[in-house]
Design a protein around this motif. Structure first.
Motif, short mmCIF file in Angstrom:
data_model
loop_
_atom_site.label_atom_id
_atom_site.label_comp_id
_atom_site.label_asym_id
_atom_site.label_seq_id
_atom_site.Cartn_x
_atom_site.Cartn_y
_atom_site.Cartn_z
N ARG A 22 0.84 -1.19 0.00
CA ARG A 22 0.00 0.00 0.00
C ARG A 22 0.88 1.24 0.00
NH1 ARG A 22 -4.55 0.64 4.17
NH2 ARG A 22 -5.41 1.90 2.50
N VAL A 23 0.37 2.28 -0.64
CA VAL A 23 1.08 3.55 -0.61
C VAL A 23 1.00 4.10 0.81
CG1 VAL A 23 1.17 5.89 -1.57
CG2 VAL A 23 0.45 3.96 -3.01
N PRO A 24 2.12 4.51 1.40
CA PRO A 24 2.10 5.02 2.78
C PRO A 24 1.09 6.14 2.95
CG PRO A 24 4.35 4.71 2.02
CD PRO A 24 3.48 4.49 0.84
N LEU A 25 0.51 6.21 4.14
CA LEU A 25 -0.52 7.21 4.42
C LEU A 25 0.03 8.62 4.27
CD1 LEU A 25 -3.34 7.96 5.43
CD2 LEU A 25 -2.47 7.71 7.78
N VAL A 26 1.27 8.82 4.69
CA VAL A 26 1.86 10.16 4.61
C VAL A 26 1.94 10.62 3.15
CG1 VAL A 26 3.92 11.53 5.08
CG2 VAL A 26 3.17 9.81 6.73
N VAL A 27 2.33 9.69 2.28
CA VAL A 27 2.43 10.04 0.86
C VAL A 27 1.06 10.38 0.29
CG1 VAL A 27 3.09 9.18 -1.43
CG2 VAL A 27 4.48 8.61 0.57
N ARG A 28 0.05 9.57 0.63
CA ARG A 28 -1.28 9.82 0.11
C ARG A 28 -1.82 11.17 0.61
NH1 ARG A 28 -4.70 5.15 2.01
NH2 ARG A 28 -2.97 4.59 3.37
N LEU A 29 -1.64 11.44 1.91
CA LEU A 29 -2.09 12.72 2.44
C LEU A 29 -1.36 13.89 1.79
CD1 LEU A 29 -2.51 12.00 6.27
CD2 LEU A 29 -4.31 12.48 4.61
N GLY A 30 -0.06 13.73 1.62
CA GLY A 30 0.72 14.81 1.01
C GLY A 30 0.26 15.11 -0.41
N LEU A 31 0.07 14.04 -1.21
CA LEU A 31 -0.41 14.25 -2.57
C LEU A 31 -1.79 14.89 -2.60
CD1 LEU A 31 0.70 11.06 -4.53
CD2 LEU A 31 1.41 13.41 -4.93
N GLY A 32 -2.65 14.43 -1.68
CA GLY A 32 -3.99 14.99 -1.63
C GLY A 32 -3.98 16.47 -1.29
N VAL A 33 -3.17 16.83 -0.29
CA VAL A 33 -3.11 18.23 0.12
C VAL A 33 -2.54 19.11 -0.99
CG1 VAL A 33 -2.01 19.85 1.72
CG2 VAL A 33 -2.98 17.71 2.58
#
Length: 930
Positions: A671-682
């Motif tokens: 899975r893509v790390p949560l930090v990466v997903r949040l960063g891309l989303g923001v």
């Protein structure tokens, strides 16, 4: 010459008549059988009558109505001498072919209604093509003929040969059409107008014009099967014979030649025009004529002969002089008559004997003497033998080309090949000792080819009149005045050249066996095989590219999209000037906004931590509901209602789809790390927000929003949003509805593992309720039933439908509309399906999804045409106040009809989703569980 304005709506009325006939064709065939073709023939027959009236009244005539003026697109039609000639061919031959169809097909032929509708629709599209006086409008009709020809060639879906031929024709002509569109846009922008008559009268100049002309020629040559695009026409002989007689003799293949004839006066003097059209036309004339001498199928023999003749006409119009153009219009008429007649004769032979192979036919002249006589007359015209119209055209061509010896020699050689394959056709089809038996033909199949063949002879003595009628067109060319149309013009050299071509053709026919063997030896490559080899190579390349770039992971696709958005924003921030934002940012205007906004943000932050798909869909849906609440507290109840309904329907679709997916992510899949997903989303959210703010701050013109209330009042609407959707921006709504329909049909069709059924499933005896109380007509199996849900569905179904109708009728004056009402009605169907299963869904909806969708789009289109007919502008909404006794004043408007169309289309789309993602998946799950 000034253009005479015809009474408003005449040409448009003819096109509408063809459209109505096409829509009614399936119902007429079900009611009348194959005799319905006699009724359908009335549409092109009316067009032919209008053509005669136009010719007698005087040309040119035209009419124009605004459509999309900002884009340079208007409904402009014009009939000059060339247009009237093409109109006569399209409508006259079209009417005769439809009469021929009334007895050509068997009474129980499958898909006859669909075939009749498409054939009439093609006739209307072709009529629109030859009278269009706007480049973009011409392109619309051009592509309509492409699509309809695809459907006609592939009439038999069970035939692999027909499917391949239809695909090939679509690919080649559509690719050429796209090139042509690019050339048209360049020409229109260079000329400052998209009016064809104005461009021809005052051709544009500039560095890009030659390139635009080449693109224009690419479309014309591909449509008329000129080398290297010749392969699709012989393959298209897989179509029924009436299609070949119409599309491939008198209509579709003439479209490219017509384009050359139309723009020849403007660009015929350009070196690139002649350098492309003349050599390719000569090469096509020779290669196709030579190939025809090796064909045994009478229909394919005529197909290669058609390609050869199209090459001949391309040379005449590509030469760019008035004399060659005069010969070209003579050949245009002659070819349409004799080639359509011969194709129809082949259809009669095939029906009467059961074969088209000239090796199996022998002595048919004895069994069918009158049919042989008709074929002989048409063949004599094709060979260019006096006293026929084909001879007149060929003589004029020889005389016009006397100043160009090289081209003349090749044309004479091509004419010799024409004589040879004409003799091969006539002798192969009817000659030899008696041996072939034939069933007698009926009047409906004999009269059309006979009439066309006789006209090819009867019109020859009046060829000079045809030349005078075409003077208005011919004088627009340079080099006019040396050639005249007549059976005998007094010119000796062209007559001697005709004798040379006749003798050469006779020798080639006499040496038939040697010619066939020589042809096999000299054949280096087959264009059809080259085409399919290219298609296979392209398919392999696309599969390899797809394997590299599309791994089947939606997560990867979304990551790429978000990274791209973030990358664009970062690049713009680092290397571009800092944006100058002039916006008054307001925290909130009402306290509820901050509360709802906080809930939406909290839900969005929570969503990435959820691993179960169904819960994730529900949480994501909460963000949609929160957005709807923001619309509501911001004073936009229409948007809020639409958002609520759409989000609810989306959740239903998600749930239906997720039944076939695992509950959560697959074990072992990284899975893509949560930090990466949040960063891309923001980052993506910030980039999109800044882009929106920048777009708003960059506005220079005053916002149009302030004008909408007044525009709504002028439209007679109390609801500004509704007026915007169904009146002011009705074109957008109509286009969006069409896109949604296409997407719905595409997505839902992927679900069906079997051939898609167009009939709704009804409960069988084994699934019918046996005993006990039942709240619904069909129920789920024991163990899956929910009595409470059944009761609720029974109690609220009709109420919800009434609410949907209420929203439909109040949309123009209050919150609601056809889209919102349609979704509410669709949700009522969802309740019935969830409570009773797929059999209950079948009983709840008496109409098929396709019928509802088609009816909705048709009603919206008819509303648009009503505005065109009665006010001169499409989609102008008409309204009237009617005094009704005991009721008072009743406000009637075509807006309601438009909204009803949207309502029906939305209900049909929801039903289609339930049938595919619901009922069809249920059926698949049941079969897997057996």
């Amino acid at each position: 010459m000034p253009t005479t304005t015809v009474p408003r709506g005449n040409m448009e009325s003819l096109l509408i008549l063809h459209a109505v006939a096409a829509v009614c064709a399936p119902a007429l065939v079900r009611r009348l059988g194959r005799a319905a073709f006699l009724v359908l023939a009335a549409a092109p027959a009316c067009g032919f009558a209008y053509t005669l009236w136009t010719a007698l009244r005087g040309v040119p005539t035209g009419s124009s109505h605004a459509w999309a003026p900002v884009l340079g697109l208007d409904l402009a039609f014009r009939a000059d001498a060339l247009g009237v000639l093409m109109m006569a061919l399209v409508t006259g031959v079209g009417a005769l072919v439809l009469v021929y169809c009334s007895r050509y097909f068997d009474a129980d032929e499958e898909g006859l209604g669909r075939f009749g509708g498409v054939l009439v629709a093609f006739a209307g599209a072709m009529l629109g093509l030859v009278v269009a006086d706007n480049l973009l409008l011409l392109y619309v009709f051009w592509e309509l003929t492409t699509v309809f020809s695809y459907l006609l060639i592939g009439h038999d879906p069970r035939s692999r040969q027909a499917r391949r031929a239809a695909t090939q024709a679509l690919t080649v002509t559509a690719a050429g059409g796209l090139a042509m569109l690019a050339g048209m846009v360049v020409l229109g922008e260079a000329a400052g107008t998209y009016r064809i008559s104005l461009i021809v009268a005052d051709p544009p100049s500039g560095a890009l014009v030659p390139a635009a002309v080449v693109l224009l020629l690419a479309g014309a040559l591909s449509k008329s099967a000129i080398f290297p695009f010749s392969m699709w026409l012989p393959a298209a002989m897989a179509a029924p014979t009436p299609v070949s007689a119409y599309l491939h003799a008198a209509a579709m293949v003439k479209a490219g030649v017509y384009l050359l004839a139309r723009f020849g006066p403007a660009f015929g003097t350009l070196p690139v025009w002649r350098a492309v059209a003349v050599p390719l036309g000569l090469l096509t004339m020779l290669l196709a004529g030579w190939r025809a001498l090796r064909e045994y199928d009478l229909k394919r023999l005529l197909a290669y002969g058609t390609v050869s003749q199209l090459g001949f006409m391309t040379v005449l119009f590509g030469a760019g002089t008035g004399d060659t153009a005069l010969a070209g219009v003579a050949m245009l008429l002659a070819h349409g008559l004799f080639k359509a007649s011969l194709f129809l004769v082949v259809g009669v032979i095939d029906h009467a004997t059961g074969t088209r192979d000239l090796r199996e036919l022998s002595g048919l002249w004895r069994a069918a003497p009158w049919l042989c006589a008709v074929a002989a007359v048409a063949t004599v015209s094709m060979a260019g033998i006096p006293p026929t119209l084909g001879f007149v055209g060929k003589e004029a061509a020889f005389e016009a080309l006397l100043t160009d010896p090289v081209v003349l020699v090749v044309v004479v050689a091509g004419s010799a090949l024409t004589v040879a394959y004409s003799a091969r056709f006539l002798w192969g089809g009817f000659g030899g000792a008696p041996g072939t038996t034939a069933h007698p033909s009926v009047a409906a199949t004999f009269a059309p080819p006979a009439l066309l063949a006789v006209l090819g002879v009867a019109l020859a003595p009046f060829a000079s009149g045809h030349g005078r009628a075409m003077e208005g067109y011919i004088v627009t060319f340079p080099g006019t005045g040396h050639v005249h149309l007549a059976l005998w013009t007094g010119a000796v050299v062209p007559l001697l050249l005709s004798a040379v071509a006749l003798c050469g053709g006779a020798l080639l026919f006499a040496a038939g066996g040697l010619v066939e063997r020589l042809g096999r030896v000299l054949r280096v490559v087959d264009s059809g095989r080259v085409y399919w080899a290219l298609m296979r190579g392209l398919e392999r390349f696309s599969l390899q590219l797809t394997g590299v770039t599309q791994r089947g992971s939606l997560t990867d696709y979304l990551m790429i999209a978000f990274v791209s958005v973030a990358g664009i924003g970062v690049f713009a921030a680092l290397y571009g000037p800092m944006p100058d934002l002039h916006l008054d940012v307001v925290s909130w205007t009402r306290p509820e906004q901050s509360l709802v906004g906080a809930l939406v943000v909290a839900t969005a932050v929570l969503a990435p931590r959820i691993r179960t798909h169904i819960v994730l869909a529900l949480v994501a849906g909460l963000t949609g509901y929160g957005t709807a609440l923001l619309f509501l507290v911001h004073g936009s109840p229409d948007l809020a209602l639409t958002q609520f309904l759409t989000e609810t329907l989306s959740l239903v679709v998600f749930v239906l789809v997720l039944r076939r997916l695992p509950l959560g992510p697959r074990e072992g899949r990284p899975r893509v790390p949560l930090v990466v997903r949040l960063g891309l989303g923001v980052v993506s959210g910030v980039v999109v927000t800044l882009a929106g703010m920048l777009a708003v701050s960059a506005r220079q013109a005053p916002p149009a929003g302030a004008l909408i209330p007044e525009a709504a009042r002028e439209a007679g609407a109390a609801n500004a949003v509704s007026a915007l959707l169904v009146d002011i921006r009705a074109w957008d709504t109509m286009g969006e509805s069409s896109v949604l329909v296409v997407l719905t049909l595409g997505v839902t069709s992927l679900v069906f593992l079997r051939r898609r059924a167009y009939t709704l499933e009804r409960p069988s005896g084994e699934r019918a309720p046996e005993r006990g109380p039942h709240w619904l007509a069909a129920t789920l199996p024991t163990g899956e039933r929910a009595a409470v849900l059944e009761i609720v569905a029974r109690l609220i179904f009709h109420t919800v439908l009434l609410i949907s109708v209420f929203l439909l009728f109040t949309g123009h004056s209050a919150v609601g509309g056809g889209f919102a009402g349609g979704i509410v009605a669709g949700l009522a169907l969802v309740i019935r399906y969830l409570a009773g299963g797929r059999y209950e869904l079948a009983l709840a909806v008496p109409a098929h999804a396709g019928v509802l969708i088609g009816f909705g789009l048709l009603l919206s289109t008819v509303t648009a045409l009503c505005g065109l007919v009665f006010s001169g502008t499409p989609l102008t909404m008409l309204s009237a106040d009617v005094e009704v006794p005991l009721v008072g004043t009743l406000h009637l408007s075509t807006v309601l009809l438009f909204d009803v169309g949207v309502y029906a289309a939305v209900v049909g789309m929801v039903q289609d989703f339930l049938r595919s993602l619901g009922a069809e998946l249920d059926r698949q799950i049941e079969e897997e569980g057996r």
